[in-house]
Design an enzyme around this catalytic site. Structure first.
Site, short mmCIF file in Angstrom:
data_model
loop_
_atom_site.label_atom_id
_atom_site.label_comp_id
_atom_site.label_asym_id
_atom_site.label_seq_id
_atom_site.Cartn_x
_atom_site.Cartn_y
_atom_site.Cartn_z
N GLU A 112 30.13 62.41 -50.51
CA GLU A 112 30.85 63.65 -50.81
C GLU A 112 32.30 63.51 -50.35
O GLU A 112 32.76 64.16 -49.41
CB GLU A 112 30.14 64.83 -50.15
CG GLU A 112 28.71 65.00 -50.67
CD GLU A 112 27.88 66.01 -49.87
OE1 GLU A 112 28.46 66.71 -49.00
OE2 GLU A 112 26.67 66.11 -50.13
N ARG A 162 24.25 58.22 -49.23
CA ARG A 162 24.24 59.59 -48.72
C ARG A 162 24.04 59.66 -47.20
O ARG A 162 24.71 60.42 -46.51
CB ARG A 162 23.11 60.37 -49.43
CG ARG A 162 22.78 61.74 -48.83
CD ARG A 162 21.58 62.32 -49.56
NE ARG A 162 21.03 63.50 -48.92
CZ ARG A 162 21.35 64.75 -49.22
NH1 ARG A 162 22.25 64.99 -50.15
NH2 ARG A 162 20.77 65.78 -48.62
#
Length: 388
Positions: free
Chosen positions: A158, A213
């Site tokens: 992200e 992630r």
């Protein structure tokens, strides 16, 4: 290839669930939104990525079962290459570009040295791989010993999240004394900014696998690496929306705060709990502003206040409690912070809603950060005006 944007008809829930289970058992699926198949529910848009050589088989299966779908990204590598689309030309740190960890680490030292009257840097711990976890404290002229804690970079892929934390610090130091609201906030509140929590994972997205992630810790008895740091807090830990399997993206860890990164964050907040009045954690994507709870459908005691606060700041984000608005998920830092007594606890899910997903172009760093800054300042001003 990413296949996504499924509208699930409630009358087809059993069929859809079967389709997803079959796909997941047959193909290697990377869920983008929601995080796992267990969080798929009726009338939810679902984004997931499949390898290019399996895309035709997946499309055929979806068509056979009458599932509507749209191919958002037909070549992820091309989109990732195009992510660096900023017109800014800079060899070092730049606020409108994605910066790697080495550049961010150097920036934390530089921003503190260049603004010693406003910014200080401390190390609150080290990562699994031994990297220092830096925290910035931004303060103007505060006699009230009241603080807001904000972190970025929980999930490695992200990238827009760390970009915003850097942007926030820039705006704080550059507009202090000229922007009336920012000056008021810094004169009455401390801001603790953690630019990147999951540093090891973030480095891995730059050097090995862009879509990583989790953390990069090893797991006893398994060859699979990493824990989901946002399933690793002691808030209904591993009870729902998290996995006990180390190979899964939502693996909750061997115990609450098993990760050095989450332990460092939790220890710092516990140590400063008497002064921290708000906790803001920045994620992506889906354009949402969420608040507790996610590990239960129970509502927090100041629910009405949180609803009002989350819905008024003026950007086009969906808001609500985590479990009801998206899906139940235990072990999140926002729920944990709330249960520690921090009654203004929010999770931001930044741009976009799926067109680019985790591959948001650099050209969107500025508009994304500008709108998020409005929200942060609004929340901070509310706390200063009404909650102290």
């Amino acid at each position: 290839m990413q296949v996504g944007l499924f509208t699930i008809d409630t009358n087809l829930t059993i069929v859809i669930t079967y389709v997803y289970i079959f796909i997941c058992s047959t193909f290697q699926i990377d869920f983008w939104n929601p995080d796992t198949i267990t969080q798929v529910k009726p009338e939810m848009r679902v984004d997931f990525r499949v390898e290019a050589d399996k895309s035709s088989d997946v499309e055929s299966l979806l068509e056979q079962r009458g599932v509507e779908y749209e191919i958002l990204i037909d070549n992820l590598k091309t989109v990732l290459d195009a992510q660096f689309d900023s017109n800014v030309r800079a060899t070092g740190h730049n606020y409108e570009k994605y910066n790697n960890w080495e550049t961010i680490a150097a920036w934390t030292a530089d921003i503190a040295a260049q603004n010693a009257n406003l910014v200080s840097r401390t190390q609150i711990g080290t990562t699994f791989q031994g990297r220092p976890i830096y925290l910035l404290k931004v303060i103007g002229f505060n006699f009230f010993l009241t603080a807001i804690f904000m972190d970025c970079g929980f999930h490695a892929r992200e990238w827009i999240s760390p970009a915003f934390c850097q942007w926030f610090v820039k705006e704080a130091v550059s507009t202090y004394g000229s922007d009336t609201l920012m000056t008021r906030l810094l004169n009455n509140l401390d801001f603790y900014i953690l630019p990147v929590l999951n540093i090891d994972g973030y480095v891995y997205t730059w050097t090995n696998y862009r879509m990583w992630r989790k953390t990069r810790s090893t797991n006893s008895g398994s060859s699979c690496i990493g824990t989901d740091p946002n399933r690793n807090f002691n808030a209904g830990w591993c009870s729902v929306g998290a996995s006990k399997r180390p190979c899964d993206d939502t693996y909750c860890g061997s115990a609450p705060e098993s990760e050095k990164e989450t332990k460092a964050l939790a220890d710092f907040i516990r140590k400063n709990l008497s002064t921290i009045k708000a906790y803001l954690t920045i994620h992506s994507y889906s354009q949402m502003l969420l608040f507790p709870y996610s590990y239960t459908y129970s509502i927090p005691e100041n629910y009405a206040e949180l609803v009002k606060l989350a819905s008024l700041y003026g950007t086009k984000y969906t808001s609500g409690s985590g479990a009801s608005t998206i899906y139940p998920a235990a072990g999140g830092s926002d729920d944990w912070a709330y249960d520690q007594g921090i009654k203004y606890s929010f999770t931001f899910e930044l741009r976009d809603t799926g067109r680019y997903g985790f591959a948001l172009p650099e050209s969107q760093i500025k508009p994304t950060s500008e709108e998020t800054l409005i929200a942060d300042k609004y929340i901070a001003n509310y706390i200063l005006s009404y909650a102290l």
